[in-house]
Structure formats: C-alpha cells, structure tokens
Motif scaffolding. Structure first.
Motif, PDB file in Angstrom:
ATOM      1  N   PRO A   1       0.833  -1.206   0.000  1.00  0.00           N
ATOM      2  CA  PRO A   1       0.000   0.000   0.000  1.00  0.00           C
ATOM      3  C   PRO A   1       0.870   1.260   0.000  1.00  0.00           C
ATOM      4  CG  PRO A   1      -0.882  -1.595   1.536  1.00  0.00           C
ATOM      5  CD  PRO A   1       0.447  -2.139   1.079  1.00  0.00           C
ATOM      6  N   THR A   2       0.486   2.219  -0.841  1.00  0.00           N
ATOM      7  CA  THR A   2       1.346   3.385  -1.072  1.00  0.00           C
ATOM      8  C   THR A   2       0.540   4.673  -1.060  1.00  0.00           C
ATOM      9  OG1 THR A   2       2.800   2.023  -2.477  1.00  0.00           O
ATOM     10  CG2 THR A   2       3.014   4.421  -2.674  1.00  0.00           C
ATOM     11  N   PHE A   3       1.004   5.631  -0.262  1.00  0.00           N
ATOM     12  CA  PHE A   3       0.396   6.956  -0.198  1.00  0.00           C
ATOM     13  C   PHE A   3       1.361   7.941  -0.844  1.00  0.00           C
ATOM     14  CE2 PHE A   3      -0.573  11.055   1.606  1.00  0.00           C
ATOM     15  CZ  PHE A   3      -1.944  11.066   1.790  1.00  0.00           C
ATOM     16  N   ILE A   4       0.894   8.682  -1.844  1.00  0.00           N
ATOM     17  CA  ILE A   4       1.758   9.571  -2.614  1.00  0.00           C
ATOM     18  C   ILE A   4       1.301  11.021  -2.458  1.00  0.00           C
ATOM     19  CG2 ILE A   4       2.749  10.045  -4.888  1.00  0.00           C
ATOM     20  CD1 ILE A   4       1.723   7.204  -5.706  1.00  0.00           C
ATOM     21  N   LEU A   5       2.253  11.891  -2.234  1.00  0.00           N
ATOM     22  CA  LEU A   5       1.968  13.310  -2.041  1.00  0.00           C
ATOM     23  C   LEU A   5       2.959  14.122  -2.874  1.00  0.00           C
ATOM     24  CD1 LEU A   5       0.093  15.104  -0.227  1.00  0.00           C
ATOM     25  CD2 LEU A   5       1.930  15.129   1.449  1.00  0.00           C
TER      26      LEU A   5
ATOM     27  N   PRO B   1       9.481  15.957 -11.465  1.00  0.00           N
ATOM     28  CA  PRO B   1       8.247  16.241 -12.203  1.00  0.00           C
ATOM     29  C   PRO B   1       7.068  15.442 -11.652  1.00  0.00           C
ATOM     30  CG  PRO B   1      10.070  15.849 -13.710  1.00  0.00           C
ATOM     31  CD  PRO B   1      10.565  15.483 -12.345  1.00  0.00           C
ATOM     32  N   LEU B   2       5.900  16.069 -11.644  1.00  0.00           N
ATOM     33  CA  LEU B   2       4.679  15.425 -11.161  1.00  0.00           C
ATOM     34  C   LEU B   2       4.416  14.102 -11.871  1.00  0.00           C
ATOM     35  CD1 LEU B   2       2.068  15.426  -9.497  1.00  0.00           C
ATOM     36  CD2 LEU B   2       1.047  16.919 -11.245  1.00  0.00           C
ATOM     37  N   GLN B   3       4.838  13.996 -13.120  1.00  0.00           N
ATOM     38  CA  GLN B   3       4.612  12.786 -13.894  1.00  0.00           C
ATOM     39  C   GLN B   3       5.235  11.559 -13.235  1.00  0.00           C
ATOM     40  OE1 GLN B   3       2.549  12.587 -16.340  1.00  0.00           O
ATOM     41  NE2 GLN B   3       2.896  10.421 -16.744  1.00  0.00           N
ATOM     42  N   GLN B   4       6.319  11.764 -12.468  1.00  0.00           N
ATOM     43  CA  GLN B   4       6.941  10.648 -11.758  1.00  0.00           C
ATOM     44  C   GLN B   4       5.966  10.009 -10.773  1.00  0.00           C
ATOM     45  OE1 GLN B   4      10.653   9.591 -11.467  1.00  0.00           O
ATOM     46  NE2 GLN B   4      10.599  10.281 -13.593  1.00  0.00           N
ATOM     47  N   SER B   5       5.222  10.845 -10.053  1.00  0.00           N
ATOM     48  CA  SER B   5       4.237  10.333  -9.096  1.00  0.00           C
ATOM     49  C   SER B   5       3.000   9.808  -9.796  1.00  0.00           C
ATOM     50  CB  SER B   5       3.844  11.439  -8.111  1.00  0.00           C
ATOM     51  OG  SER B   5       4.902  11.716  -7.217  1.00  0.00           O
ATOM     52  N   LYS B   6       2.578  10.492 -10.855  1.00  0.00           N
ATOM     53  CA  LYS B   6       1.395  10.055 -11.590  1.00  0.00           C
ATOM     54  C   LYS B   6       1.603   8.675 -12.201  1.00  0.00           C
ATOM     55  CE  LYS B   6      -0.964  14.343 -12.935  1.00  0.00           C
ATOM     56  NZ  LYS B   6      -1.387  15.163 -14.105  1.00  0.00           N
TER      57      LYS B   6
ATOM     58  N   ILE C   1      -2.319  12.495  -3.646  1.00  0.00           N
ATOM     59  CA  ILE C   1      -2.784  13.857  -3.389  1.00  0.00           C
ATOM     60  C   ILE C   1      -1.860  14.815  -4.130  1.00  0.00           C
ATOM     61  CG2 ILE C   1      -3.118  15.669  -1.679  1.00  0.00           C
ATOM     62  CD1 ILE C   1      -3.918  13.601   0.327  1.00  0.00           C
ATOM     63  N   ILE C   2      -2.421  15.577  -5.051  1.00  0.00           N
ATOM     64  CA  ILE C   2      -1.665  16.588  -5.787  1.00  0.00           C
ATOM     65  C   ILE C   2      -1.907  17.930  -5.116  1.00  0.00           C
ATOM     66  CG2 ILE C   2      -1.338  17.746  -7.996  1.00  0.00           C
ATOM     67  CD1 ILE C   2      -2.322  15.183  -9.348  1.00  0.00           C
ATOM     68  N   VAL C   3      -0.850  18.536  -4.614  1.00  0.00           N
ATOM     69  CA  VAL C   3      -0.948  19.801  -3.880  1.00  0.00           C
ATOM     70  C   VAL C   3      -0.918  20.955  -4.869  1.00  0.00           C
ATOM     71  CG1 VAL C   3       0.058  21.223  -2.059  1.00  0.00           C
ATOM     72  CG2 VAL C   3       0.241  18.713  -1.945  1.00  0.00           C
ATOM     73  N   ASP C   4      -2.025  21.655  -4.984  1.00  0.00           N
ATOM     74  CA  ASP C   4      -2.128  22.765  -5.934  1.00  0.00           C
ATOM     75  C   ASP C   4      -1.153  23.877  -5.566  1.00  0.00           C
ATOM     76  OD1 ASP C   4      -3.186  24.159  -8.129  1.00  0.00           O
ATOM     77  OD2 ASP C   4      -4.543  25.287  -6.817  1.00  0.00           O
ATOM     78  N   GLY C   5      -0.276  24.215  -6.495  1.00  0.00           N
ATOM     79  CA  GLY C   5       0.715  25.261  -6.257  1.00  0.00           C
ATOM     80  C   GLY C   5       1.906  24.803  -5.442  1.00  0.00           C
ATOM     81  N   GLY C   6       1.933  23.517  -5.072  1.00  0.00           N
ATOM     82  CA  GLY C   6       3.019  23.018  -4.234  1.00  0.00           C
ATOM     83  C   GLY C   6       4.308  22.832  -5.000  1.00  0.00           C
ATOM     84  N   ASN C   7       5.416  23.347  -4.446  1.00  0.00           N
ATOM     85  CA  ASN C   7       6.727  23.151  -5.063  1.00  0.00           C
ATOM     86  C   ASN C   7       7.446  22.006  -4.368  1.00  0.00           C
ATOM     87  OD1 ASN C   7       7.549  24.229  -2.621  1.00  0.00           O
ATOM     88  ND2 ASN C   7       8.471  26.075  -3.487  1.00  0.00           N
TER      89      ASN C   7
END
Length: 337
Positions: free
Chosen positions: A270-274, A283-288, A304-310
């Motif tokens: 089980p994996t939780f990704i932030l 890049p976000l694509q790595q998590s996606k 969970i994709i954090v809007d505006g998160g760096n």
C-alpha cells in the motif's frame, strides 16, 4: 535561434530537467550546506533517543538513527514509522528541521502512540555508489526488528515515510524482497519487509528523471545553455551508478532500471503519494506514473496533488500543510494490523 527552438521541441528537453540538474551545482562544487534549525519540540514532547548506531557501512563509518517515542506508552508495543530524509542522495541527514511539516507529522504520530525512527544513510560521491544507500535503509528496518524487545517495537506494524530522494529509497526498500539489496551480514537474518510506504515527491523512474536515453543532439542543445549543467548531470549519474554515461550509457540505463521503484510494484505494498503540481525538481509525472501503475495492478494507493506546491512544499500555507500531515497520519493509522 529558430533552429535551437525546433530542436528543443523535437527532443523534448524540459525546463524541469535543467532546474533539476542546477540544484546539484553547489553540491558538487562543495559549497557549505546551510545550517538548519533543529527541532526543539521533539525533545520536549517525546522521549528522544538520539545518535544510536544501527550499523557500520561499507567504508567503515557508523550510521546513526534517532528514535522518538511517546512519554507515556499506553500499549506494550509501538508501531514503527521509519523516516528517510531527502537531499538528492548526496547530502542531508536525519536531523528534523524546526517548524517543518515533517516535525509536525512526527509529533502527530507519536501522539497516536507510534515510534518514529529517523535514519542516516551513506551518501553517494565519486567513490561511493548505489546499492549502498538502499542497503543501509533496508538494514535500518532489520535493526528495528532485531531490537524490537528492547524498544517495545511492534514488528507486525512497520512502515516507511520518505521525502524526495528519501522517498525514492523508501519506495525501493518497501517494494524489493529480502534477498534484494542485502547489506550487513549481522542483520541479514531479519526481515526488511514493511506494511506500507508514504512517498513525498520521490523519483520513481531514474532513467526518465536523468534523461539517460537522451541522444547527443539533445545534450549538445543543453550545452548551449550551460556546459556546467551537463557536467553536473554526468557527475551525479556517475556518483549514483559508478558508470560514466559518456562511455557506458547502456550500463547506466540498465542499472538505473534496477534502482527505479516503478519496476518493483508487484510486491503489492500500500502506497500513499503526495506531490505538488509546481514541483520543478521531481516532475509530477513521476508520481502520476507510479499511481497509475499501482492502480492498474489493483494495489491500494492514494495520490494527493498539492495545488501550487513546489518541491518540499515551501510555498504551501501552514493550514494546508496541517491538512496534508493529517492525511498522511490517517493513512498510516489505517494500515495498522
């Protein structure tokens, strides 16, 4: 200039790649690290046992960990979360920064009767390469099992939490089997298996993030912008793999495949990704891609994709960060057996 623009489009040279490599310029030029303010809340609100040696690494250095437990233990055994720090595999340590969301997460876990173990691992350089860092991380899990009785650890409830490079190591440690990346002989009889993993903006496909398959034209174009970036890329790849990508490109690609968590998801952990959608380092694509693969294989996962998160969520509001720490803690609690 139009020729350069067309080549950039043709070979998909992304700005994130350039920024990712720029981050390591100061690291490899041996700039001094900025001093971080160590947490003062953790020693106040937990029982903090710092600088415990868990192994001696391949070059003879003692590796340390810090343990944070509740001041009043209500259960006989404490579930354990191991925290693995980031730093691009080349810097950083187990010290928890004051007023950080990591500090907040650890405090919330300890309040919920968890033990949190923050570990050091061997950093790569021109002489030290993988698999040593991942061997260290798996040995830390084995050490927890070996010392479970002494510290009241619950060996049936162990999980991993990592940020950036530490998230990559957490994923790789969680997804690989006990007979993969075996480290210290004195710990090898203990299992390194975990119940779950929490991934904060971790690289999942090293060949993609380092553009190891990029051809000479792409490299030439990047060189137009900065020869230093190319040099740093080559040094970082060699630091991690031990190979010179100019001479051993195929070996680098093959080795990075063995170090990419995407290639080990069959373990069904089980994996939780932030991750933030403004991350210019990973890049976000790595998590996606990881999320999509886990979902396709029907493995429990959340993204969970954090809007505006760096990278590191340094621009994210304290209120939003508090919500994110709650989400991670709730996931961890939900995995308790």
């Amino acid at each position: 200039m139009n020729i350069v623009t067309n080549h950039l489009k043709t070979y998909s040279v992304k700005l994130s790649f350039l920024l990712f490599l720029c981050v390591f310029c100061r690291i490899f030029s041996q700039d001094q690290e900025q001093q971080i303010q160590k947490s003062i809340l953790l020693p106040e609100k937990t029982v903090a046992l710092e600088n415990t040696v868990y192994k001696t690494n391949n070059v003879g250095d003692s590796l340390l960990l810090d343990i944070y437990t509740p001041k009043q233990i209500l259960d006989k055994k404490l579930p354990v979360v191991l925290y693995i720090h980031g730093g691009g595999w080349v810097k950083g340590n187990k010290t928890i920064r004051a007023n950080s969301y990591i500090e907040n997460t650890i405090l919330k876990l300890v309040e919920k009767q968890y033990a949190v173990v923050s570990i050091d691992y061997t950093l790569v350089n021109e002489r030290i390469h993988f698999p040593i860092p991942i061997q260290d991380c798996k040995d830390a899990i084995r050490w927890v099992r070996k010392n479970a009785e002494k510290y009241h650890f619950d060996t049936k409830n162990i999980g991993l939490f990592g940020t950036s490079a530490g998230a990559h190591l957490s994923l790789l440690a969680a997804y690989t089997r006990d007979n993969e990346f075996v480290g210290a002989p004195e710990l090898s009889q203990y299992s390194a298996e975990v119940n779950y993993v929490v991934d904060n903006f971790g690289p999942t496909d090293l060949n993609k993030i380092f553009h190891t398959r990029a051809g000479k034209p792409t490299a030439s174009i990047i060189k137009l912008f900065s020869k230093e970036i190319i040099d740093i890329r080559e040094k970082l790849i060699q630091g991690m793999s031990g190979y010179d990508i100019k001479k051993d490109k195929r070996k680098v690609i093959e080795y990075f495949n063995t170090l990419s968590p995407l290639n080990y998801t069959s373990r069904r952990v089980p994996t939780f990704i932030l991750q933030g959608n403004k991350d210019k380092i990973v890049p976000l694509q790595q998590s996606k891609k990881l999320y999509q693969q886990l979902t396709k294989e029907n493995i429990q996962t959340s993204l969970i994709i954090v809007d505006g998160g760096n990278h590191g969520f340094r621009t994210t509001s304290p209120q939003r960060l508090d919500e994110l720490t709650d989400a991670m803690v709730n996931f961890i609690i939900s995995q308790r057996k």
